[in-house]
Design an enzyme around this catalytic site. Structure first.
Site, PDB file in Angstrom:
ATOM      1  N   SER A 238       0.825  -1.298   0.144  1.00 22.88           N
ATOM      2  CA  SER A 238       0.115  -0.194  -0.098  1.00 22.88           C
ATOM      3  C   SER A 238       0.893   1.393   0.047  1.00 22.88           C
ATOM      4  CB  SER A 238      -0.979   0.064   1.138  1.00 22.88           C
ATOM      5  OG  SER A 238      -1.879   0.718   1.193  1.00 22.88           O
ATOM      6  N   ASP A 456      -8.791  -4.255  -5.824  1.00 22.92           N
ATOM      7  CA  ASP A 456      -8.340  -3.425  -4.686  1.00 22.92           C
ATOM      8  C   ASP A 456      -8.973  -2.334  -4.286  1.00 22.92           C
ATOM      9  OD1 ASP A 456      -6.559  -1.936  -2.868  1.00 22.92           O
ATOM     10  OD2 ASP A 456      -5.004  -3.405  -3.240  1.00 22.92           O
ATOM     11  N   HIS A 486      -7.708  -5.835  -0.613  1.00 26.70           N
ATOM     12  CA  HIS A 486      -6.426  -4.791  -0.761  1.00 26.70           C
ATOM     13  C   HIS A 486      -5.148  -5.717  -0.384  1.00 26.70           C
ATOM     14  CE1 HIS A 486      -4.332  -1.357  -0.240  1.00 26.70           C
ATOM     15  NE2 HIS A 486      -3.996  -1.324   0.946  1.00 26.70           N
TER      16      HIS A 486
END
Length: 517
Positions: A238, A456, A486
């Site tokens: 991320s 995602d 995610h």
């Protein structure tokens, strides 16, 4: 709802990410000593590379000791050791004042050790020291040849962590409408943002101007040297992908094997990121609604009507608390991070339709890092301090209102929240932002594996290709997974896991554009 998810797996999202893992591994493992003396950098285009750094930094010894329990949780098992690294407060003055960075490590089990593998779990603001032991079972194969290492980035957790508000003030701020409908609500919204920034500045002091992604990338290269590694091996998730991209740009000759999973779009500015997230979360919501047999358009309209009712009349919840519209949206967002949590969302929405906000409030509390005693964590505080130092954009009220229809068109559920957030997140911030978009071009670097997931929600799939392209031809190598949630690695795809493992353990670089279904 702190910038929805920004780009990142905050502590709550990291909990979902590791929900299928057992606790930290056990055993005797781990020596109490340093791994070796610092090695000079292989080269850098910066003015503060290894040759310019004082030996007091590069030659420091890490006193690895058994980790202690922290406010983030109990002490990890016997395999884990913790240490403190000294880094410059201001990287333009490497001989000046220093700060402490908290590190955690479990040494490699196998006999053919490659080196250290650093992990950043996102945020910005997520604690690597508390997350790494829980995440380790997911990457146990990598430990055969790597020391697993993570850290609390500056301004986070045990690394000079910032707290901008106390628990009472945080709970009071939850009554602020983050999609204001009247001039009075607008004034309250922006005053709350101003007060938050002042609280951060009071607590952080001079550190507030030195917690950028660039600062943390330089910290990483110092870690590489002190850990005794000639190359940087790294796994960023991320926001950690942005950090990894910035590192590759600053230190291309030091890049070893870098994996970037759940990729931030490096070409998007702050408003662009918000629009990306509106797209990503609405896409995930549509996929969730399809999985329950609902038409996405009809299901979306139903949720919008529910949120409108809650805005007018907050729902009662457990312990005498109320579920506001803002908290309800936060509660919807959290389970979209993982497909395994979709049934939880179904139950919470059904309860809310029946007039009980307890389940959505519990999900919002999980996202906001609030425990049963009413104590809040500081992940979102660090997230805001770091991202507002990174971001140069400061949209005005007029600019935001002009953008709102575009946001609402992208996502009827999340658009207005993310649109308003662009104005409030860094409003009246005490420190100026540094750039519109990060520089991640890394000519001459070794191949970097960029992993994108088509479903995602927080870092939409399109960002992976853009990151690969920005890294440069022959550097960025994209791997696609047609999945949900995610991140891709460890999410159920043998194809993804085996490709990433082969790259990290054997140096096998897949063909750019490989797809795992």
């Amino acid at each position: 709802m702190a910038r929805c998810a920004r780009w990142a797996a905050l502590a709550a999202a990291a909990t979902l990410l590791t929900a299928g893992c057992s606790g930290g591994s056990s055993g005797d493992g781990g020596s109490g000593g340093d791994t070796g003396t610092a090695r000079p950098s292989a080269g850098s285009s910066t003015t503060t590379d290894a040759k310019a750094l004082p030996s007091s930094l590069t030659a420091q010894k890490l006193g690895w000791k058994r980790c202690k329990a922290t406010g983030e949780g109990p002490a990890p098992g016997n395999d884990w050791r913790c240490a403190t690294l000294k880094a410059p407060l201001d990287w333009s003055k490497p001989d000046g004042e220093t700060i402490d960075l908290a590190l955690i490590r479990a040494e490699a089990r196998g006999g053919k050790r490659i080196g250290s593998l650093l992990f950043n779990f996102g945020g910005p603001g997520a604690s690597g020291v508390s997350t790494m032991p829980a995440y380790a079972p997911l990457v146990s194969l990598l430990r055969e040849r790597y020391d697993l290492v993570s850290w609390d980035p500056r301004g986070t957790g045990a690394s000079e962590g910032v707290r901008c508000r106390d628990d009472k003030a945080i709970q009071a701020s939850e009554s602020v409408d983050i999609t204001p409908d009247t001039p009075a609500e607008e004034r309250a919204y922006f005053q709350d943002a101003t007060d938050f920034g002042k609280g951060c500045a009071k607590d952080a002091g001079p550190l507030m101007a030195h917690v950028s992604t660039t600062d943390s990338a330089r910290d990483m290269d110092l870690m590489r040297q002190v850990l005794g590694d000639s190359e940087m091996h790294y796994f960023g998730i991320s926001y950690g992908t942005q950090l990894g991209g910035v590192y590759a740009h600053l230190f291309p000759k030091n890049v070893g094997r870098l994996v970037l999973d759940a990729v931030v779009d490096p070409t998007a500015d702050a408003v662009g990121h918000a629009k990306n997230q509106a797209l990503g979360f609405q896409r995930a919501l549509d996929n969730y609604l399809k999985s329950t047999g609902q038409d996405p358009a009809q299901g979306t309209r139903k949720i919008v009507k529910l949120l409108d009712r809650i805005d007018a009349d907050p729902l009662p919840a457990a312990a005498g608390r109320k579920l506001t519209q803002s908290l309800a949206v936060t509660g919807i967002i959290l389970p979209l991070y993982s497909k395994s949590s979709w049934p939880t969302l179904t139950s919470a929405l059904e309860a809310a339709e029946q007039g009980d906000g307890s389940e959505l409030l519990a999900l919002a509390d999980g996202y906001n890092d609030r425990d049963d005693s009413g104590h809040y964590g500081t992940t979102t505080h660090a997230q805001r301090v770091i991202s507002c130092l990174d971001d140069k954009q400061r949209p005005t009220l007029a600019e935001t209102k002009k953008q709102l229809p575009a946001f609402e068109k992208i996502s009827p559920v999340f658009g207005s929240f993310l649109g308003w957030d662009t104005a409030g997140w860094c409003h009246d911030w005490p420190v100026a932002g540094q750039y519109d978009t990060p520089e991640v071009s890394a000519p001459g670097a070794a191949p970097v594996l960029v992993v994108g997931n088509t479903g995602d929600p927080a870092t939409p799939y399109e960002g992976a290709r853009r990151m690969a392209d920005e890294l440069g031809k022959g550097v960025g190598v994209e791997l696609t997974w047609k999945g949900e949630g995610h991140g891709a690695y460890g999410s159920g795809s043998d194809c993804v896991d085996s490709t990433v493992n082969a790259y990290l353990l054997k140096g096998t670089v897949p063909k750019d554009g490989k797809v795992c279904s």
